[in-house]
Scaffold this motif. Structure first.
Motif, PDB file in Angstrom:
ATOM      1  N   TRP A   1      48.853  -3.803  27.328  1.00 61.29           N
ATOM      2  CA  TRP A   1      48.616  -5.191  27.716  1.00 61.29           C
ATOM      3  C   TRP A   1      49.818  -6.070  27.379  1.00 61.29           C
ATOM      4  N   LEU A   2      50.473  -5.806  26.286  1.00 65.92           N
ATOM      5  CA  LEU A   2      51.624  -6.623  25.902  1.00 65.92           C
ATOM      6  C   LEU A   2      52.749  -6.507  26.928  1.00 65.92           C
ATOM      7  N   ASP A   3      52.877  -5.364  27.602  1.00 64.87           N
ATOM      8  CA  ASP A   3      53.824  -5.245  28.706  1.00 64.87           C
ATOM      9  C   ASP A   3      53.436  -6.195  29.840  1.00 64.87           C
ATOM     10  N   VAL A   4      52.152  -6.226  30.151  1.00 64.37           N
ATOM     11  CA  VAL A   4      51.659  -7.109  31.205  1.00 64.37           C
ATOM     12  C   VAL A   4      51.942  -8.571  30.851  1.00 64.37           C
ATOM     13  N   ALA A   5      51.764  -8.904  29.566  1.00 66.25           N
ATOM     14  CA  ALA A   5      51.869 -10.293  29.106  1.00 66.25           C
ATOM     15  C   ALA A   5      53.288 -10.701  28.770  1.00 66.25           C
ATOM     16  N   ARG A   6      54.287  -9.848  28.966  1.00 65.33           N
ATOM     17  CA  ARG A   6      55.702 -10.055  28.626  1.00 65.33           C
ATOM     18  C   ARG A   6      55.848 -10.633  27.209  1.00 65.33           C
ATOM     19  N   PHE A   7      55.124  -9.963  26.254  1.00 67.26           N
ATOM     20  CA  PHE A   7      55.131 -10.358  24.845  1.00 67.26           C
ATOM     21  C   PHE A   7      56.547 -10.305  24.274  1.00 67.26           C
ATOM     22  N   ALA A   8      56.932 -11.350  23.561  1.00 64.93           N
ATOM     23  CA  ALA A   8      58.225 -11.377  22.872  1.00 64.93           C
ATOM     24  C   ALA A   8      58.160 -12.431  21.779  1.00 64.93           C
ATOM     25  N   GLU A   9      59.176 -12.397  20.903  1.00 63.49           N
ATOM     26  CA  GLU A   9      59.159 -13.244  19.720  1.00 63.49           C
ATOM     27  C   GLU A   9      60.300 -14.255  19.678  1.00 63.49           C
ATOM     28  N   ASP A  10      61.067 -14.347  20.774  1.00 60.57           N
ATOM     29  CA  ASP A  10      62.143 -15.333  20.834  1.00 60.57           C
ATOM     30  C   ASP A  10      62.457 -15.611  22.287  1.00 60.57           C
ATOM     31  N   GLN A  11      63.633 -16.161  22.542  1.00 64.80           N
ATOM     32  CA  GLN A  11      64.048 -16.491  23.902  1.00 64.80           C
ATOM     33  C   GLN A  11      65.326 -15.737  24.257  1.00 64.80           C
ATOM     34  N   ALA A  12      65.600 -15.648  25.543  1.00 64.85           N
ATOM     35  CA  ALA A  12      66.805 -14.953  25.992  1.00 64.85           C
ATOM     36  C   ALA A  12      68.070 -15.746  25.691  1.00 64.85           C
ATOM     37  N   HIS A  13      67.914 -17.054  25.460  1.00 61.08           N
ATOM     38  CA  HIS A  13      69.074 -17.902  25.177  1.00 61.08           C
ATOM     39  C   HIS A  13      68.791 -18.688  23.899  1.00 61.08           C
TER      40      HIS A  13
ATOM     41  N   ASN B   1      69.801 -22.339  16.159  1.00 60.19           N
ATOM     42  CA  ASN B   1      68.659 -23.135  16.607  1.00 60.19           C
ATOM     43  C   ASN B   1      67.481 -22.214  16.908  1.00 60.19           C
ATOM     44  N   ASP B   2      66.493 -22.225  16.033  1.00 55.29           N
ATOM     45  CA  ASP B   2      65.331 -21.354  16.203  1.00 55.29           C
ATOM     46  C   ASP B   2      64.107 -22.126  16.674  1.00 55.29           C
ATOM     47  N   SER B   3      64.299 -23.322  17.207  1.00 52.77           N
ATOM     48  CA  SER B   3      63.164 -24.176  17.557  1.00 52.77           C
ATOM     49  C   SER B   3      62.310 -23.594  18.671  1.00 52.77           C
ATOM     50  N   LEU B   4      62.886 -22.737  19.508  1.00 47.04           N
ATOM     51  CA  LEU B   4      62.139 -22.178  20.633  1.00 47.04           C
ATOM     52  C   LEU B   4      61.655 -20.757  20.369  1.00 47.04           C
ATOM     53  N   THR B   5      61.795 -20.293  19.132  1.00 47.53           N
ATOM     54  CA  THR B   5      61.386 -18.925  18.813  1.00 47.53           C
ATOM     55  C   THR B   5      59.918 -18.880  18.386  1.00 47.53           C
ATOM     56  N   TYR B   6      59.410 -17.656  18.248  1.00 39.50           N
ATOM     57  CA  TYR B   6      57.989 -17.449  17.934  1.00 39.50           C
ATOM     58  C   TYR B   6      57.850 -16.525  16.716  1.00 39.50           C
ATOM     59  N   PRO B   7      58.134 -17.031  15.513  1.00 35.54           N
ATOM     60  CA  PRO B   7      58.086 -16.164  14.326  1.00 35.54           C
ATOM     61  C   PRO B   7      56.705 -15.574  14.054  1.00 35.54           C
ATOM     62  N   ASN B   8      55.652 -16.242  14.538  1.00 31.05           N
ATOM     63  CA  ASN B   8      54.294 -15.751  14.281  1.00 31.05           C
ATOM     64  C   ASN B   8      53.637 -15.198  15.542  1.00 31.05           C
ATOM     65  N   ALA B   9      54.439 -14.711  16.458  1.00 32.82           N
ATOM     66  CA  ALA B   9      53.893 -14.098  17.675  1.00 32.82           C
ATOM     67  C   ALA B   9      52.980 -12.922  17.343  1.00 32.82           C
ATOM     68  N   TYR B  10      53.200 -12.322  16.183  1.00 32.77           N
ATOM     69  CA  TYR B  10      52.389 -11.161  15.798  1.00 32.77           C
ATOM     70  C   TYR B  10      50.902 -11.497  15.740  1.00 32.77           C
ATOM     71  N   LEU B  11      50.560 -12.771  15.540  1.00 30.58           N
ATOM     72  CA  LEU B  11      49.151 -13.164  15.486  1.00 30.58           C
ATOM     73  C   LEU B  11      48.470 -12.925  16.831  1.00 30.58           C
ATOM     74  N   TYR B  12      49.185 -13.190  17.920  1.00 32.10           N
ATOM     75  CA  TYR B  12      48.639 -12.881  19.250  1.00 32.10           C
ATOM     76  C   TYR B  12      48.504 -11.374  19.422  1.00 32.10           C
ATOM     77  N   ARG B  13      49.511 -10.625  19.002  1.00 28.44           N
ATOM     78  CA  ARG B  13      49.435  -9.159  19.095  1.00 28.44           C
ATOM     79  C   ARG B  13      48.228  -8.645  18.317  1.00 28.44           C
ATOM     80  N   ASP B  14      48.011  -9.164  17.121  1.00 26.96           N
ATOM     81  CA  ASP B  14      46.856  -8.747  16.326  1.00 26.96           C
ATOM     82  C   ASP B  14      45.558  -9.075  17.040  1.00 26.96           C
ATOM     83  N   TRP B  15      45.520 -10.241  17.704  1.00 22.56           N
ATOM     84  CA  TRP B  15      44.310 -10.618  18.441  1.00 22.56           C
ATOM     85  C   TRP B  15      44.037  -9.621  19.558  1.00 22.56           C
ATOM     86  N   VAL B  16      45.075  -9.230  20.289  1.00 22.80           N
ATOM     87  CA  VAL B  16      44.906  -8.278  21.380  1.00 22.80           C
ATOM     88  C   VAL B  16      44.392  -6.944  20.838  1.00 22.80           C
TER      89      VAL B  16
END
Length: 732
Positions: free
Chosen positions: A261-273, A278-293
């Motif tokens: 499912w994470l492939d389908v959802a294009r799961f990632a923890e930061d941005q391509a740029h 500047n980490d304002s657009l990153t997702y340090p706690n993305a793992y919480l969504y992964r745990d939910w899945v």
């Protein structure tokens, strides 16, 4: 001793060190072609229309340089300077050189943005796929007139017809002889198609092979020695049922299926740029969504609820904030600098539409951003009806708890946030002519796809899209049992994972350019029964893995192969290559270093000290782990319809020289040496542990001779050779 030296000195008959046969064609060419054309329609054609057609199309007053870019053959022929593109060879393509202002300058007024040029490079490198020209390929300059679409005719297309229950007798040439072979209803559909083509199913796989197959498929892990012994000893007709029930109840089941499912959802923890630190657009706690899945799939959350929560949990369950983490499906999408600039936000909305439409509906709706969809009944107005929903939705860094420092309602630092979405200011969008945010047409009310609405329904007033952002209405429209696509698409994805090839060869494109189902009645029947079973994914998986079709051997019968070389009619199970996740986890399991802890923060899969399952690997859009990238992990910048398999020298070098693999081989060697008092006992243990079988006489003698001096170096070499063998990496 390095494994390269070992392989010269010691060749195991069933454990040849090679990757040559790993690519078993799981991803059909049809899927890759459709995906490449979808990329052209979404990323390349709009740029050509906007920046090139004026001088290089059939409508130009004078075709400059003799080059036309509005026709595939004309582009291949090129102009006065020669062919514009060399498919598969970006460095030899004059078009790409001109876009880079290298010798020539196109467009002449100003260069294209770097990310757009990278899209052209990627398109050419992948083969420069273009659809055949249509009579309607003239560039669109106005908003769509939906009255031009014959909606009654459009809804006759197979994917837009409601699925229904069927009976195998409906298939011409149906043979009742299949009843004795069939283990359940789906087998009768398979047998009917086989009979129709003069084929018969393969004999059943051995119990050992079936157990290894189903263990990897349901949990992503190999069976233990004890599992193999127990199953071999169980002569009850219910033995397979007991195995499947145990595997489906295992906590590891959720981890295995979450990665899909994470492939389908294009799961990632930061941005391509990322600019500097500047980490304002990153997702340090993305793992919480992964745990939910993982938890949702392990608990067999009904798929319709699974979808609804990921689109609108905050609206459907406002008093249950713990469920809102599901909104990471939207909230972890790409974000760009200069947010709130119209052209930037338009790119973000396109990502949301693409992920939702391809991931959940199997339609390439994003192709309608700049013009009517060239092949499917998706007018530009429908695209902007959906875009309005996401324009009315805000990315939201919700504070983890009350102690977090905030800026307004949002956490000040992404490290202190749950990355989700929330309601924004409701707004309807104007059509952006040719996708240009500065050229606006008529306003389109928020709504759903017209072709998926009942006839005579105004999609802008149906289902409450004018209530807030419209996300709740969107969730209901997608998860509604009357939607002809949602159940079909997920059934096809699950079938693909378990059977090695999908029924519809293009899992994220059920439109005109996508594949037609090889077993249409089976797909529809499974989709309806899946919904009738409460949208239970575990029911669906159980139905498939307990079928006789799934239980067949993978042996090649020359006569059947000549009739059906692609195994379209399922006369055998295909040999399949393990995903990197399953392979790395199997290595950890064999070495005794597997950490079964569920959930938690991400790890570096290359670290020798990390025993966590590979599903917990850090996923970066900017700098993907070399281990993941080397073994066909999908690009996390966009939705992935499926893994494409490659065989490269870097993969072989990894198997021979990776510090991770060498370390695990050393751990495995220690485990083998402790497993018996004689070399024969130790070698027998190694084969049972890794392959679930005893070694042949030749294998045993070769191994004994190799480790005869008793050195640790030799035992390490043996362990590494076994770990990188075909038998370890493949599923029969």
């Amino acid at each position: 001793m390095p494994c390269s030296s070992l392989s010269r000195a010691f060749v195991l008959t069933s454990a040849a060190v090679t990757l040559a046969c790993f690519n078993n064609g799981i991803s059909p060419a049809a899927e890759q072609d459709a995906e490449s054309i979808e990329f052209f329609e979404r990323k390349i054609r709009p740029v050509l229309v906007e920046r090139c057609y004026e001088c290089h199309s059939s409508d130009a007053d004078l075709v400059q340089g003799g080059l036309r870019v509005d026709d595939p053959q004309a582009m291949l022929r090129g102009g006065d300077s020669g062919s514009a593109i060399a498919p598969g060879q970006p460095a030899a393509s004059l078009l790409l050189a001109a876009l880079r202002y290298d010798g020539m300058e196109m467009p002449p007024d100003e260069p294209l943005p770097d990310d757009v040029i990278r899209d052209f490079e990627r398109w050419i490198a992948s083969g420069a796929a273009m659809p055949d020209p249509l009579p309607t390929d003239a560039p669109q300059t106005e908003t769509v007139d939906e009255s031009e679409v014959d909606w009654e005719r459009a809804r006759q297309f197979w994917a837009f017809q409601p699925p229904a229950l069927h009976h195998p007798h409906e298939i011409a040439g149906h043979d009742d002889a299949g009843s004795s072979w069939a283990a359940n209803k789906l087998d009768r559909f398979v047998f009917a198609r086989l009979s129709q083509h003069g084929l018969s199913p393969n004999p059943p796989a051995s119990k050992r092979i079936w157990l290894r197959r189903v263990s990897f498929d349901l949990t992503g892990l190999p069976p233990t020695i004890e599992d193999v012994k127990a199953f071999q000893a169980d002569t009850s007709p219910h033995a397979k049922f007991r195995v499947v029930d145990r595997l489906l109840a295992s906590p590891q089941h959720g981890e295995r299926w979450a990665r899909i499912w994470l492939d389908v959802a294009r799961f990632a923890e930061d941005q391509a740029h990322i600019v500097g630190n500047n980490d304002s657009l990153t997702y340090p706690n993305a793992y919480l969504y992964r745990d939910w899945v993982i938890h949702a799939l392990a608990s067999d959350m009904p798929y319709d609820a699974f979808v609804r929560d990921q689109l609108a949990a905050d609206l459907l369950h406002p008093d249950a904030p713990e469920r809102h983490v599901a909104l990471g499906f939207l909230g972890l999408g790409p974000k760009y600098y200069r947010r709130n600039a119209p052209e930037v936000m338009a790119d973000e909305w396109e990502d949301r539409i693409d992920t939702v439409s391809r991931g959940l509906l199997g339609l390439t709706v994003a192709c309608a951003r700049c013009h009517d969809h060239k092949y499917d009944p998706v007018p530009t107005a429908d695209y902007y009806a959906l875009a309005g929903v996401f324009a009315s939705t805000e990315m939201f860094n919700r504070p983890l708890d009350e102690s977090v420092e905030t800026n307004g309602a949002q956490a000040k630092k992404p490290q202190d946030a749950v990355h989700i979405v929330r309601e924004g200011k409701p707004q309807d969008l104007k059509v952006m002519i040719r996708g240009d945010a500065k050229r606006l047409g008529e306003t389109v009310p928020r709504g759903f796809l017209t072709v998926l609405q009942p006839p005579e329904t105004d999609p802008s007033t149906a289902g409450g899209f004018d209530n807030g952002s419209g996300r709740a209405a969107l969730a209901d429209a997608i998860a509604d049992p009357s939607n002809p696509l949602t159940a079909r698409v997920i059934v096809n994805r699950v079938w693909h994972q378990l059977m090695g090839a999908p029924i519809v060869a293009t899992p994220s494109n059920f439109g005109s350019l996508g594949g037609r189902p090889s077993h249409p009645l089976l797909l529809d029947d499974l989709a309806v029964r899946f919904m009738n079973a409460g949208w239970s994914l575990k029911w669906l998986q159980r139905e498939i893995v307990l079928s006789a079709a799934y239980g067949q051997s993978s042996e090649i019968d020359p006569a059947k192969f000549e009739t059906d070389p692609d195994n379209t009619w399922r006369w055998r199970m295909p040999r399949r290559r393990l995903t990197l996740e399953a392979y790395r986890d199997a290595i950890l399991s064999a070495s005794g270093r597997l950490d079964a802890t569920l959930g938690g923060r991400s790890i570096d899969p290359q670290q020798t000290s990390s025993g966590r399952r590979t599903v917990y690997s850090e996923v970066s859009r900017l700098d993907l782990s070399p281990m993941l990238a080397r073994f066909d992990f999908p690009d996390p910048n966009a939705h992935s319809p499926g893994r494409h398999e490659t065989t490269t020298p870097l993969q072989k070098l990894f198997l021979l020289n990776s510090p991770f693999l060498i370390h695990q081989a050393s751990m495995l060697a220690d485990r083998i040496q402790l497993a018996g008092t004689t070399d024969s006992q130790r070698i027998a243990f190694a084969w049972r542990l890794l392959y679930g079988r005893a070694p042949s006489d030749d294998e045993r003698e070769l191994a004994k001779r190799y480790v005869a001096d008793g050195s640790q170096e030799r035992w390490n070499g043996l362990a590494q050779t076994l770990l990188i063998s075909n038998e370890m990496f493949m599923l029969d």
